[in-house]
Design a protein around this motif. Structure first.
Motif, PDB file in Angstrom:
ATOM      1  N   PRO A   1       0.710 -61.908 -11.551  1.00 37.79           N
ATOM      2  CA  PRO A   1      -0.689 -62.302 -11.785  1.00 37.79           C
ATOM      3  C   PRO A   1      -1.572 -62.146 -10.551  1.00 37.79           C
ATOM      4  O   PRO A   1      -2.714 -61.676 -10.651  1.00 37.79           O
ATOM      5  CB  PRO A   1      -0.559 -63.773 -12.216  1.00 37.79           C
ATOM      6  CG  PRO A   1       0.801 -63.868 -12.834  1.00 37.79           C
ATOM      7  CD  PRO A   1       1.658 -62.936 -12.031  1.00 37.79           C
ATOM      8  N   VAL A   2      -1.070 -62.533  -9.374  1.00 31.18           N
ATOM      9  CA  VAL A   2      -1.860 -62.413  -8.152  1.00 31.18           C
ATOM     10  C   VAL A   2      -2.125 -60.940  -7.829  1.00 31.18           C
ATOM     11  O   VAL A   2      -3.244 -60.552  -7.467  1.00 31.18           O
ATOM     12  CB  VAL A   2      -1.156 -63.116  -6.981  1.00 31.18           C
ATOM     13  CG1 VAL A   2      -1.868 -62.806  -5.660  1.00 31.18           C
ATOM     14  CG2 VAL A   2      -1.109 -64.622  -7.213  1.00 31.18           C
ATOM     15  N   GLN A   3      -1.106 -60.089  -7.954  1.00 29.66           N
ATOM     16  CA  GLN A   3      -1.294 -58.662  -7.695  1.00 29.66           C
ATOM     17  C   GLN A   3      -2.295 -58.053  -8.685  1.00 29.66           C
ATOM     18  O   GLN A   3      -3.123 -57.216  -8.307  1.00 29.66           O
ATOM     19  CB  GLN A   3       0.050 -57.940  -7.801  1.00 29.66           C
ATOM     20  CG  GLN A   3       1.019 -58.254  -6.669  1.00 29.66           C
ATOM     21  CD  GLN A   3       2.419 -57.730  -6.947  1.00 29.66           C
ATOM     22  OE1 GLN A   3       2.787 -57.464  -8.106  1.00 29.66           O
ATOM     23  NE2 GLN A   3       3.214 -57.595  -5.895  1.00 29.66           N
ATOM     24  N   TYR A   4      -2.201 -58.485  -9.930  1.00 31.39           N
ATOM     25  CA  TYR A   4      -3.127 -57.995 -10.956  1.00 31.39           C
ATOM     26  C   TYR A   4      -4.562 -58.361 -10.580  1.00 31.39           C
ATOM     27  O   TYR A   4      -5.469 -57.532 -10.655  1.00 31.39           O
ATOM     28  CB  TYR A   4      -2.740 -58.599 -12.302  1.00 31.39           C
ATOM     29  CG  TYR A   4      -3.579 -58.160 -13.474  1.00 31.39           C
ATOM     30  CD1 TYR A   4      -3.345 -56.947 -14.100  1.00 31.39           C
ATOM     31  CD2 TYR A   4      -4.611 -58.962 -13.966  1.00 31.39           C
ATOM     32  CE1 TYR A   4      -4.113 -56.543 -15.194  1.00 31.39           C
ATOM     33  CE2 TYR A   4      -5.382 -58.575 -15.037  1.00 31.39           C
ATOM     34  CZ  TYR A   4      -5.130 -57.364 -15.649  1.00 31.39           C
ATOM     35  OH  TYR A   4      -5.890 -56.962 -16.719  1.00 31.39           O
TER      36      TYR A   4
ATOM     37  N   GLY B   1      -5.843 -56.322  -7.663  1.00 32.35           N
ATOM     38  CA  GLY B   1      -6.190 -54.976  -8.104  1.00 32.35           C
ATOM     39  C   GLY B   1      -7.573 -54.932  -8.733  1.00 32.35           C
ATOM     40  O   GLY B   1      -8.321 -53.949  -8.567  1.00 32.35           O
ATOM     41  N   LEU B   2      -7.948 -55.995  -9.447  1.00 29.18           N
ATOM     42  CA  LEU B   2      -9.277 -56.052 -10.052  1.00 29.18           C
ATOM     43  C   LEU B   2     -10.353 -56.145  -8.975  1.00 29.18           C
ATOM     44  O   LEU B   2     -11.402 -55.487  -9.070  1.00 29.18           O
ATOM     45  CB  LEU B   2      -9.375 -57.278 -10.975  1.00 29.18           C
ATOM     46  CG  LEU B   2      -8.459 -57.296 -12.192  1.00 29.18           C
ATOM     47  CD1 LEU B   2      -8.597 -58.626 -12.930  1.00 29.18           C
ATOM     48  CD2 LEU B   2      -8.797 -56.152 -13.136  1.00 29.18           C
ATOM     49  N   THR B   3     -10.104 -56.969  -7.967  1.00 31.03           N
ATOM     50  CA  THR B   3     -11.113 -57.136  -6.914  1.00 31.03           C
ATOM     51  C   THR B   3     -11.277 -55.868  -6.103  1.00 31.03           C
ATOM     52  O   THR B   3     -12.383 -55.563  -5.629  1.00 31.03           O
ATOM     53  CB  THR B   3     -10.769 -58.323  -5.998  1.00 31.03           C
ATOM     54  OG1 THR B   3      -9.458 -58.097  -5.423  1.00 31.03           O
ATOM     55  CG2 THR B   3     -10.740 -59.626  -6.771  1.00 31.03           C
ATOM     56  N   ARG B   4     -10.181 -55.091  -5.942  1.00 27.18           N
ATOM     57  CA  ARG B   4     -10.315 -53.814  -5.230  1.00 27.18           C
ATOM     58  C   ARG B   4     -11.151 -52.843  -6.036  1.00 27.18           C
ATOM     59  O   ARG B   4     -11.859 -52.020  -5.483  1.00 27.18           O
ATOM     60  CB  ARG B   4      -8.916 -53.206  -4.972  1.00 27.18           C
ATOM     61  CG  ARG B   4      -8.162 -53.901  -3.847  1.00 27.18           C
ATOM     62  CD  ARG B   4      -7.049 -52.991  -3.351  1.00 27.18           C
ATOM     63  NE  ARG B   4      -6.118 -52.658  -4.408  1.00 27.18           N
ATOM     64  CZ  ARG B   4      -5.043 -53.356  -4.710  1.00 27.18           C
ATOM     65  NH1 ARG B   4      -4.771 -54.473  -4.059  1.00 27.18           N
ATOM     66  NH2 ARG B   4      -4.214 -52.978  -5.665  1.00 27.18           N
TER      67      ARG B   4
ATOM     68  N   ALA C   1      -4.125 -62.117 -19.037  1.00 29.37           N
ATOM     69  CA  ALA C   1      -4.821 -61.084 -18.263  1.00 29.37           C
ATOM     70  C   ALA C   1      -6.330 -61.179 -18.462  1.00 29.37           C
ATOM     71  O   ALA C   1      -7.107 -60.988 -17.520  1.00 29.37           O
ATOM     72  CB  ALA C   1      -4.313 -59.701 -18.666  1.00 29.37           C
ATOM     73  N   ALA C   2      -6.761 -61.505 -19.691  1.00 31.85           N
ATOM     74  CA  ALA C   2      -8.193 -61.653 -19.955  1.00 31.85           C
ATOM     75  C   ALA C   2      -8.763 -62.834 -19.178  1.00 31.85           C
ATOM     76  O   ALA C   2      -9.870 -62.754 -18.631  1.00 31.85           O
ATOM     77  CB  ALA C   2      -8.421 -61.836 -21.456  1.00 31.85           C
ATOM     78  N   GLN C   3      -8.001 -63.940 -19.114  1.00 26.99           N
ATOM     79  CA  GLN C   3      -8.458 -65.088 -18.329  1.00 26.99           C
ATOM     80  C   GLN C   3      -8.571 -64.734 -16.843  1.00 26.99           C
ATOM     81  O   GLN C   3      -9.516 -65.145 -16.168  1.00 26.99           O
ATOM     82  CB  GLN C   3      -7.490 -66.260 -18.504  1.00 26.99           C
ATOM     83  CG  GLN C   3      -7.523 -66.905 -19.882  1.00 26.99           C
ATOM     84  CD  GLN C   3      -6.641 -68.149 -19.922  1.00 26.99           C
ATOM     85  OE1 GLN C   3      -6.764 -69.036 -19.095  1.00 26.99           O
ATOM     86  NE2 GLN C   3      -5.746 -68.188 -20.894  1.00 26.99           N
ATOM     87  N   ILE C   4      -7.605 -63.982 -16.349  1.00 32.16           N
ATOM     88  CA  ILE C   4      -7.624 -63.591 -14.933  1.00 32.16           C
ATOM     89  C   ILE C   4      -8.826 -62.695 -14.637  1.00 32.16           C
ATOM     90  O   ILE C   4      -9.498 -62.843 -13.614  1.00 32.16           O
ATOM     91  CB  ILE C   4      -6.302 -62.888 -14.562  1.00 32.16           C
ATOM     92  CG1 ILE C   4      -5.131 -63.883 -14.651  1.00 32.16           C
ATOM     93  CG2 ILE C   4      -6.383 -62.271 -13.175  1.00 32.16           C
ATOM     94  CD1 ILE C   4      -3.765 -63.234 -14.548  1.00 32.16           C
TER      95      ILE C   4
END
Length: 246
Positions: free
Chosen positions: A237-240, A243-246, A199-202
């Motif tokens: 991972p893609v949904q996560y 969500g960050l970009t939103r 998650a940190a890498q993403i």
């Protein structure tokens, strides 16, 4: 919402990390928290709406509230509730069980009477009643807490074998000690650590290398990585990332 913690008295510090109180006022309509990821703790909690013993949730969980209210709780150190629970610790996984399963006083009237006091009075009474239960800690409890602290801070401790070598313990001892005292295996803790690293890498990349992240974590199958990530963090991972970009 307001949240505060209270340290335990010295004689209970081997068992209890802290007491805690959550208060909320005038929530307009039902409130639902973001999904919360659990660490390997057991909490007991008391409120006018619900009371119980909450075991470790291996995935993520949401919490709801409405109106105004208060919850008073006790967070036990990892493995410490084993001194109170007579059954298998695995029986507490992913669930909440009645307080009465451990504490004889904790029927509906006993809980209501206790909650008549202010926060400090409730905590003082809980201290007395936990002392009355006369818990006995074994040496394994401290070893488990040392191992958990090391696993969560040392990147080199990524496998059961590495942990065993660092602490001079066999893999069998580690797995048995964790399951007996926590109800979960050391592998679960290591998996959680790996996926938090993912998650940190993403979060650090605008265009994550999904295959590379899965490979770095030791996954031979990207689908296996996706499944585990969703189980622990509540989204693929893609949904996560979306969500960050939103």
């Amino acid at each position: 919402m307001q949240f505060r913690t209270v340290p335990p008295p010295e004689d209970l510090s081997r068992f209890i990390e802290h007491f805690w109180v959550i208060r909320w006022d005038s929530v307009l309509g039902p409130y639902q928290s973001d999904e919360v990821m659990h660490r390997p703790y057991v909490d007991i909690f008391l409120s006018a709406q619900e009371s119980g013993i909450q075991g470790t949730f291996r995935g993520k969980r949401t919490y709801s509230a409405a109106g105004s209210g208060r919850i008073v709780g006790v967070r036990f150190r990892p493995g410490a509730f084993h001194a109170f629970w007579t059954g298998e610790m695995a029986d507490l996984q992913d669930k909440v069980v009645p307080l009465r399963a451990v504490f004889d006083w904790a029927d509906a009237s006993g809980i209501a009477e206790l909650l008549e006091g202010d926060d400090d009075a409730v905590i003082t009474t809980l201290i007395e009643r936990i002392r009355t239960a006369a818990p006995v800690a074994d040496t394994t409890l401290e070893a488990i807490n040392d191992i958990i602290a090391a696993v969560e801070t040392d990147p080199a401790l990524s496998t059961v074998a590495a942990v065993g070598e660092a602490f001079g313990r066999s893999e069998r001892w580690l797995q048995q000690a964790f399951r007996e005292h926590l109800g979960i295996g050391l592998k679960w803790l290591l998996q959680r650590k790996r996926l938090l690293a993912a998650a940190a890498q993403i979060r650090a990349s605008d265009a994550p290398d999904w295959v590379g992240i899965a490979y770095d974590l030791g996954y031979s199958s990207q689908q296996h990585f996706i499944t585990d990530f969703r189980t622990v963090l509540g989204a693929t991972p893609v949904q996560y990332h979306r969500g960050l970009t939103r």
